[in-house]
Write a protein that holds these residues in place. Sequence first.
Motif, PDB file in Angstrom:
ATOM      1  N   LEU A   1     -54.490  15.467 -49.049  1.00  0.00           N
ATOM      2  CA  LEU A   1     -54.117  15.744 -47.662  1.00  0.00           C
ATOM      3  C   LEU A   1     -53.410  17.088 -47.547  1.00  0.00           C
ATOM      4  CD1 LEU A   1     -52.857  12.196 -46.643  1.00  0.00           C
ATOM      5  CD2 LEU A   1     -54.985  13.277 -45.913  1.00  0.00           C
ATOM      6  N   ALA A   2     -52.516  17.363 -48.497  1.00  0.00           N
ATOM      7  CA  ALA A   2     -51.795  18.637 -48.472  1.00  0.00           C
ATOM      8  C   ALA A   2     -52.738  19.810 -48.705  1.00  0.00           C
ATOM      9  CB  ALA A   2     -50.693  18.618 -49.520  1.00  0.00           C
ATOM     10  N   GLN A   3     -53.731  19.617 -49.571  1.00  0.00           N
ATOM     11  CA  GLN A   3     -54.651  20.706 -49.916  1.00  0.00           C
ATOM     12  C   GLN A   3     -55.590  21.053 -48.761  1.00  0.00           C
ATOM     13  OE1 GLN A   3     -58.267  20.158 -50.699  1.00  0.00           O
ATOM     14  NE2 GLN A   3     -58.486  22.390 -50.814  1.00  0.00           N
TER      15      GLN A   3
ATOM     16  N   GLN B   1     -47.553   6.963 -58.535  1.00  0.00           N
ATOM     17  CA  GLN B   1     -48.758   6.510 -57.841  1.00  0.00           C
ATOM     18  C   GLN B   1     -49.995   7.320 -58.228  1.00  0.00           C
ATOM     19  OE1 GLN B   1     -49.829   6.513 -53.278  1.00  0.00           O
ATOM     20  NE2 GLN B   1     -48.358   4.882 -53.688  1.00  0.00           N
ATOM     21  N   SER B   2     -51.065   6.603 -58.500  1.00  0.00           N
ATOM     22  CA  SER B   2     -52.390   7.118 -58.863  1.00  0.00           C
ATOM     23  C   SER B   2     -52.514   7.517 -60.329  1.00  0.00           C
ATOM     24  CB  SER B   2     -52.810   8.322 -57.997  1.00  0.00           C
ATOM     25  OG  SER B   2     -52.807   7.995 -56.627  1.00  0.00           O
TER      26      SER B   2
ATOM     27  N   VAL C   1     -60.385  14.351 -48.780  1.00  0.00           N
ATOM     28  CA  VAL C   1     -61.421  14.983 -49.588  1.00  0.00           C
ATOM     29  C   VAL C   1     -60.753  15.808 -50.677  1.00  0.00           C
ATOM     30  CG1 VAL C   1     -61.598  17.005 -48.065  1.00  0.00           C
ATOM     31  CG2 VAL C   1     -63.539  16.361 -49.498  1.00  0.00           C
ATOM     32  N   ASP C   2     -61.346  15.789 -51.881  1.00  0.00           N
ATOM     33  CA  ASP C   2     -60.754  16.542 -52.988  1.00  0.00           C
ATOM     34  C   ASP C   2     -61.238  18.003 -52.952  1.00  0.00           C
ATOM     35  OD1 ASP C   2     -63.249  16.775 -54.247  1.00  0.00           O
ATOM     36  OD2 ASP C   2     -62.847  15.226 -55.737  1.00  0.00           O
ATOM     37  N   PRO C   3     -60.696  18.859 -53.824  1.00  0.00           N
ATOM     38  CA  PRO C   3     -61.068  20.282 -53.776  1.00  0.00           C
ATOM     39  C   PRO C   3     -62.555  20.547 -53.992  1.00  0.00           C
ATOM     40  CG  PRO C   3     -59.031  20.011 -55.011  1.00  0.00           C
ATOM     41  CD  PRO C   3     -59.564  18.626 -54.756  1.00  0.00           C
TER      42      PRO C   3
ATOM     43  N   SER D   1     -49.306  11.422 -55.000  1.00  0.00           N
ATOM     44  CA  SER D   1     -50.483  10.582 -55.232  1.00  0.00           C
ATOM     45  C   SER D   1     -51.751  11.382 -54.978  1.00  0.00           C
ATOM     46  CB  SER D   1     -50.452   9.371 -54.299  1.00  0.00           C
ATOM     47  OG  SER D   1     -50.612   9.785 -52.940  1.00  0.00           O
ATOM     48  N   THR D   2     -52.883  10.794 -55.339  1.00  0.00           N
ATOM     49  CA  THR D   2     -54.157  11.457 -55.079  1.00  0.00           C
ATOM     50  C   THR D   2     -54.307  11.775 -53.602  1.00  0.00           C
ATOM     51  OG1 THR D   2     -55.218  10.397 -56.971  1.00  0.00           O
ATOM     52  CG2 THR D   2     -56.664  11.222 -55.234  1.00  0.00           C
TER      53      THR D   2
END
Length: 201
Positions: free
Chosen positions: A75-77, A128-129, A40-42, A69-70
């Motif tokens: 995932l890190a966020q 990537q991305s 999921v994005d921010p 990559s996206t």
Amino acid sequence: MTQTRSIFDASDPMALFRDWLSAAEASEPNDPNAIALASVDPDGMPNVRIVLLKEIEEDGFVFYTNYDSTKGQELAQSGKAAFAIHWKTLRRQIRVRGTVSRVEAAQSDAYYASRDLGSRLGAWASLQSRPLDSRETLEARVEEARNTLGDNPDRPPHWGGFRLRPETIEFWADGAHRLHDREVWSRESRAGDWRTQRLFP
């Protein structure tokens, strides 16, 4: 309502996952380890894509990607992810949700070294991305990486593994008249015992 016995006669969900994957390896024509990974994005907008599950550990599932990559950034966020794996030949699927973090550098190094040379160079060459103007640009970047790094490149610092530690694992098996068998395993902490519960289809 608490269920104490698995409807699939299993005592551990990771072992059951391995058993189902082993059966799929004998029947699926391509990539039985392909998972649909969701992040999921921010802003809370979900993303899903297919990646290959490379390791099933005692307490986690490991896949590899470009950290820039996206998916790597999302995932890190968030530190959370989910995936589904489906085997059409077996009429089975598994859903997994949990927390995600990077694997140890040595583990990423070992897997990277096991890949064919083209894939190792590709990990260096691909942004990537990000937008790409042509196939020729990508191929030129691969050739540049080959000329610069040779035939035994080290792992790029922006590429490596993630480990998803499951909090819930759901197993689904097709049933006649859409009366499927569904069972979810869950636990309150990593050190806690797994509990299993049958679900309505």
